[in-house]
Scaffold this motif. Structure first.
Motif, PDB file in Angstrom:
ATOM      1  N   VAL A 101       5.790   2.813  -2.638  1.00 16.22           N
ATOM      2  CA  VAL A 101       5.254   3.427  -1.415  1.00 16.22           C
ATOM      3  C   VAL A 101       4.409   4.646  -1.774  1.00 16.22           C
ATOM      4  O   VAL A 101       3.302   4.820  -1.253  1.00 16.22           O
ATOM      5  N   ASN A 102       4.912   5.486  -2.674  1.00 16.83           N
ATOM      6  CA  ASN A 102       4.163   6.673  -3.099  1.00 16.83           C
ATOM      7  C   ASN A 102       2.857   6.287  -3.794  1.00 16.83           C
ATOM      8  O   ASN A 102       1.838   6.959  -3.627  1.00 16.83           O
TER       9      ASN A 102
ATOM     10  N   THR B  16      -4.355   5.307  -1.180  1.00 17.72           N
ATOM     11  CA  THR B  16      -4.963   5.483   0.135  1.00 17.72           C
ATOM     12  C   THR B  16      -5.616   6.860   0.260  1.00 17.72           C
ATOM     13  O   THR B  16      -6.698   6.991   0.837  1.00 17.72           O
ATOM     14  N   GLU B  17      -4.974   7.862  -0.303  1.00 17.83           N
ATOM     15  CA  GLU B  17      -5.496   9.226  -0.234  1.00 17.83           C
ATOM     16  C   GLU B  17      -6.557   9.498  -1.298  1.00 17.83           C
ATOM     17  O   GLU B  17      -7.120  10.587  -1.341  1.00 17.83           O
ATOM     18  N   GLY B  18      -6.811   8.545  -2.168  1.00 15.55           N
ATOM     19  CA  GLY B  18      -7.841   8.705  -3.187  1.00 15.55           C
ATOM     20  C   GLY B  18      -7.415   9.522  -4.395  1.00 15.55           C
ATOM     21  O   GLY B  18      -8.257   9.942  -5.189  1.00 15.55           O
ATOM     22  N   ARG B  19      -6.116   9.740  -4.565  1.00 17.06           N
ATOM     23  CA  ARG B  19      -5.631  10.515  -5.720  1.00 17.06           C
ATOM     24  C   ARG B  19      -5.614   9.698  -6.999  1.00 17.06           C
ATOM     25  O   ARG B  19      -5.590  10.257  -8.098  1.00 17.06           O
TER      26      ARG B  19
ATOM     27  N   GLU C 268      -7.894   0.888 -10.726  1.00 20.55           N
ATOM     28  CA  GLU C 268      -7.406   0.442 -12.038  1.00 20.55           C
ATOM     29  C   GLU C 268      -6.014   1.016 -12.313  1.00 20.55           C
ATOM     30  O   GLU C 268      -5.101   0.292 -12.733  1.00 20.55           O
ATOM     31  N   GLU C 269      -5.861   2.312 -12.081  1.00 18.00           N
ATOM     32  CA  GLU C 269      -4.560   2.961 -12.278  1.00 18.00           C
ATOM     33  C   GLU C 269      -3.519   2.374 -11.308  1.00 18.00           C
ATOM     34  O   GLU C 269      -2.387   2.110 -11.685  1.00 18.00           O
ATOM     35  N   PHE C 270      -3.926   2.170 -10.070  1.00 14.34           N
ATOM     36  CA  PHE C 270      -3.024   1.599  -9.074  1.00 14.34           C
ATOM     37  C   PHE C 270      -2.536   0.215  -9.519  1.00 14.34           C
ATOM     38  O   PHE C 270      -1.341  -0.065  -9.482  1.00 14.34           O
ATOM     39  N   THR C 271      -3.443  -0.627  -9.936  1.00 14.66           N
ATOM     40  CA  THR C 271      -3.093  -1.986 -10.343  1.00 14.66           C
ATOM     41  C   THR C 271      -2.149  -1.977 -11.541  1.00 14.66           C
ATOM     42  O   THR C 271      -1.161  -2.717 -11.572  1.00 14.66           O
TER      43      THR C 271
END
Length: 87
Positions: free
Chosen positions: A44-45, A51-54, A58-61
């Motif tokens: 979730v974090n 979503t907030e663009g932090r 690539e990092e998310f995946t």
């Protein structure tokens, strides 16, 4: 166990007590390690950070794959534990 057996087994009582404590510590550690709650919270974090663009895609995946793999490991462990309990 009779009185004689009880008296003769007294010297090994501390060893049994230590074994019991070690088993309980192991059990609590496994329960914490295989708890899906923190992994789900991290997912979730992670989504919120994206979503907030932090973080970037690539990092998310990469992180999402790691966390989903961890959830699969937890699920497999819990299934194995359930099968052992039913046996």
């Amino acid at each position: 166990m009779g009185l004689v057996g009880t008296i003769l087994s007294l010297p090994v009582a501390p060893v049994r007590g230590v074994g019991w404590v070690v088993d309980k510590v192991r059990q609590v550690a496994e329960d914490e390690y295989y708890d899906p709650g923190p992994v789900q919270e991290e997912l979730v974090n992670l989504e919120q950070a994206r979503t907030e663009g932090r973080i970037g895609e690539e990092e998310f995946t990469r992180r999402e794959d790691e966390l989903l793999g961890r959830l699969a490991e937890i699920s497999a462990y819990r299934l194995q534990q359930q099968r052992e309990t039913e046996s």
